[in-house]
Design a protein around this motif. Structure first.
Motif, PDB file in Angstrom:
ATOM      1  N   ALA A 229      69.083  -6.300  44.937  1.00 24.64           N
ATOM      2  CA  ALA A 229      69.773  -6.656  43.713  1.00 24.64           C
ATOM      3  C   ALA A 229      70.564  -5.084  43.587  1.00 24.64           C
ATOM      4  CB  ALA A 229      69.089  -7.023  42.377  1.00 24.64           C
ATOM      5  N   MET A 230      69.952  -4.066  43.882  1.00 22.79           N
ATOM      6  CA  MET A 230      70.560  -2.750  43.273  1.00 22.79           C
ATOM      7  C   MET A 230      71.804  -2.715  44.243  1.00 22.79           C
ATOM      8  SD  MET A 230      69.391   1.076  43.603  1.00 22.79           S
ATOM      9  CE  MET A 230      68.923   0.606  45.438  1.00 22.79           C
ATOM     10  N   ALA A 243      71.577 -12.046  38.728  1.00 16.74           N
ATOM     11  CA  ALA A 243      70.617 -13.211  38.810  1.00 16.74           C
ATOM     12  C   ALA A 243      69.316 -13.130  39.698  1.00 16.74           C
ATOM     13  CB  ALA A 243      71.632 -14.220  39.832  1.00 16.74           C
ATOM     14  N   LEU A 244      69.621 -12.179  40.687  1.00 16.89           N
ATOM     15  CA  LEU A 244      68.311 -11.848  41.595  1.00 16.89           C
ATOM     16  C   LEU A 244      67.300 -11.092  40.679  1.00 16.89           C
ATOM     17  CD1 LEU A 244      67.154 -11.857  44.169  1.00 16.89           C
ATOM     18  CD2 LEU A 244      68.320  -9.995  44.975  1.00 16.89           C
ATOM     19  N   ALA A 245      67.975 -10.154  39.840  1.00 17.76           N
ATOM     20  CA  ALA A 245      66.964  -9.306  38.905  1.00 17.76           C
ATOM     21  C   ALA A 245      66.114 -10.404  38.083  1.00 17.76           C
ATOM     22  CB  ALA A 245      67.600  -8.120  38.413  1.00 17.76           C
ATOM     23  N   THR A 246      66.994 -11.211  37.316  1.00 20.94           N
ATOM     24  CA  THR A 246      66.567 -11.913  36.414  1.00 20.94           C
ATOM     25  C   THR A 246      65.101 -13.084  36.775  1.00 20.94           C
ATOM     26  OG1 THR A 246      68.485 -12.174  35.419  1.00 20.94           O
ATOM     27  CG2 THR A 246      66.636 -13.950  34.858  1.00 20.94           C
ATOM     28  N   GLU A 247      65.216 -13.316  38.173  1.00 23.11           N
ATOM     29  CA  GLU A 247      64.318 -13.962  38.724  1.00 23.11           C
ATOM     30  C   GLU A 247      63.014 -13.030  39.147  1.00 23.11           C
ATOM     31  OE1 GLU A 247      63.894 -17.128  39.030  1.00 23.11           O
ATOM     32  OE2 GLU A 247      65.864 -17.143  37.695  1.00 23.11           O
ATOM     33  N   VAL A 248      63.358 -11.794  39.530  1.00 17.18           N
ATOM     34  CA  VAL A 248      62.399 -10.925  39.635  1.00 17.18           C
ATOM     35  C   VAL A 248      61.425 -10.705  38.545  1.00 17.18           C
ATOM     36  CG1 VAL A 248      61.750  -8.446  40.446  1.00 17.18           C
ATOM     37  CG2 VAL A 248      63.231  -9.670  41.821  1.00 17.18           C
ATOM     38  N   ALA A 249      62.181 -10.228  37.676  1.00 14.37           N
ATOM     39  CA  ALA A 249      61.604 -10.137  36.276  1.00 14.37           C
ATOM     40  C   ALA A 249      60.527 -11.408  35.893  1.00 14.37           C
ATOM     41  CB  ALA A 249      62.542  -9.659  35.126  1.00 14.37           C
ATOM     42  N   ARG A 250      61.170 -12.667  35.948  1.00 17.00           N
ATOM     43  CA  ARG A 250      60.367 -13.769  35.625  1.00 17.00           C
ATOM     44  C   ARG A 250      59.201 -13.885  36.659  1.00 17.00           C
ATOM     45  NH1 ARG A 250      63.219 -17.718  33.439  1.00 17.00           N
ATOM     46  NH2 ARG A 250      65.247 -17.429  34.850  1.00 17.00           N
ATOM     47  N   TRP A 251      59.472 -13.770  37.734  1.00 14.40           N
ATOM     48  CA  TRP A 251      58.173 -14.015  38.658  1.00 14.40           C
ATOM     49  C   TRP A 251      57.044 -12.953  38.305  1.00 14.40           C
ATOM     50  CZ3 TRP A 251      57.425 -16.427  43.738  1.00 14.40           C
ATOM     51  CH2 TRP A 251      58.258 -17.724  44.066  1.00 14.40           C
ATOM     52  N   LEU A 268      68.282  -4.784  34.504  1.00 11.64           N
ATOM     53  CA  LEU A 268      69.175  -5.609  33.793  1.00 11.64           C
ATOM     54  C   LEU A 268      69.903  -5.213  32.522  1.00 11.64           C
ATOM     55  CD1 LEU A 268      66.927  -8.876  33.797  1.00 11.64           C
ATOM     56  CD2 LEU A 268      69.207  -8.947  34.958  1.00 11.64           C
ATOM     57  N   ALA A 269      69.385  -4.004  32.156  1.00  5.29           N
ATOM     58  CA  ALA A 269      69.841  -3.312  30.912  1.00  5.29           C
ATOM     59  C   ALA A 269      70.608  -1.863  31.489  1.00  5.29           C
ATOM     60  CB  ALA A 269      69.036  -2.611  29.955  1.00  5.29           C
ATOM     61  N   GLY A 270      70.783  -2.243  32.652  1.00  9.27           N
ATOM     62  CA  GLY A 270      71.596  -0.997  33.713  1.00  9.27           C
ATOM     63  C   GLY A 270      71.083   0.206  33.941  1.00  9.27           C
ATOM     64  N   ILE A 271      69.879   0.045  34.378  1.00  7.81           N
ATOM     65  CA  ILE A 271      69.093   1.313  34.539  1.00  7.81           C
ATOM     66  C   ILE A 271      68.816   1.081  36.003  1.00  7.81           C
ATOM     67  CG2 ILE A 271      67.064   2.441  34.504  1.00  7.81           C
ATOM     68  CD1 ILE A 271      66.985   1.894  31.558  1.00  7.81           C
ATOM     69  N   ASP A 272      69.214   2.147  36.965  1.00  8.19           N
ATOM     70  CA  ASP A 272      68.800   2.194  38.243  1.00  8.19           C
ATOM     71  C   ASP A 272      67.539   2.194  38.688  1.00  8.19           C
ATOM     72  OD1 ASP A 272      68.556   2.698  40.959  1.00  8.19           O
ATOM     73  OD2 ASP A 272      69.889   4.652  40.800  1.00  8.19           O
ATOM     74  N   PRO A 273      66.910   1.097  39.438  1.00  9.76           N
ATOM     75  CA  PRO A 273      65.555   0.878  39.759  1.00  9.76           C
ATOM     76  C   PRO A 273      64.931   1.963  40.541  1.00  9.76           C
ATOM     77  CG  PRO A 273      66.614  -0.594  40.937  1.00  9.76           C
ATOM     78  CD  PRO A 273      67.833   0.026  40.124  1.00  9.76           C
TER      79      PRO A 273
END
Length: 284
Positions: A229-230, A243-251, A268-273
């Motif tokens: 996603a990054m 979209a990808l990060a949202t599913e990662v967070a959900r899972w 999702l808030a804009g921070i580099d993972p």
């Protein structure tokens, strides 16, 4: 050995039972894995030691992904049953020490700043010793992997770390350990990303994702998806990245991988993972 319930007593091969517990751990079923190991009755001291060591390894994964604090007690229990110089016990201790040194006041911190230099020197000496006395190629590769992580994330010596990751990758491939190869590719991809080689980073991270999924490593695969996603964000595909990060967070939230959930939510808030070009997930 036997696995006992109130209703029945069933004979199970100990190798298969420990392998099943490890697969449960990879699937983020850490309490179930520990319950399986704890419920197994054995009479031989060597078998009790194997169960205790497997439980310590599950505890390490749970602590890293779910934020529990199970490892000290589990490693202590294994130490009561194993020789002090047992390689696997020493490696479990090393992993726990590495994780502990990575955090300052609960925050993951890269580089040596704010860390005890004597503690850092001691953990690096220990990982060299483990590598030098490793009993086989794969365990030597895991020692090289953690030598890379320690060199990278505690000392900030990226070029030296990359050589250790490469040695770990070679050991994982030659020893047919996809989890070791996956871990090495993850961090080699991080170095490619740090130097601006997005194509190489994508190649390595895709392969790491594939290897982790094939080995049943659910939280590790999700953490890889967050890196993908990054890369999508870096190349201008913000909708795809979100979209990808949202599913990662959900899972991650669904399986109890609270730290990964927080990381994906921050993305999702804009921070580099990555937090650094050498972001670490672990092991294992």
């Amino acid at each position: 050995m036997t696995n006992t319930t109130s209703a029945s007593r069933t004979s199970v091969d100990l190798d298969e039972l420990i392998a099943s517990a490890r697969e449960l751990s990879l699937a983020a079923r850490w309490p179930r894995a520990l319950a399986l190991l704890d419920s197994t009755a054995v009479t031989e001291s060597a078998d009790r030691a194997r169960l205790a060591l497997a439980a310590a390894e599950v505890a390490l994964e749970s602590d890293w992904f779910a934020g529990t604090d199970l490892t000290p007690a589990r490693v202590g229990a294994a130490a009561q049953l194993l020789p002090e110089d047992d390689w696997d016990l020493g490696f479990a201790r090393l992993r726990h020490t590495y994780f502990g040194l990575l955090r300052i006041d609960g925050t993951v911190c890269f580089g040596p700043d704010g860390k005890d230099p004597e503690a850092l020197a001691a953990v690096r000496r220990e990982v060299y010793a483990l590598r030098d006395r490793s009993p086989d190629v794969v365990r030597g590769g895991w020692a090289s992997m953690y030598l890379g992580l320690i060199t990278d994330n505690h000392f900030g010596e990226g070029d030296a770390a990359a050589a250790h990751y490469t040695a770990a990758l070679e050991a994982g491939e030659s020893g047919a350990d996809p989890l070791l190869a996956r871990e090495a590719l993850r961090h080699l991809g991080g170095h490619a990303h740090a130097t601006g080689d997005q194509d190489r980073a994508l190649e390595r991270w895709r392969r790491a994702t594939e290897l982790g999924a094939g080995a049943g490593n659910l939280p590790g695969t999700l953490s890889q998806q967050l890196l993908l996603a990054m890369l999508a964000r870096d190349t201008g595909d913000e909708p795809g990245a979100r979209a990808l990060a949202t599913e990662v967070a959900r899972w991650a939230g669904a399986i109890g991988a609270d730290r990964l959930n927080a990381q994906a939510t921050a993305f999702l808030a804009g921070i580099d993972p990555m937090g650094s070009p050498k972001e670490d997930e672990s092991v294992g």
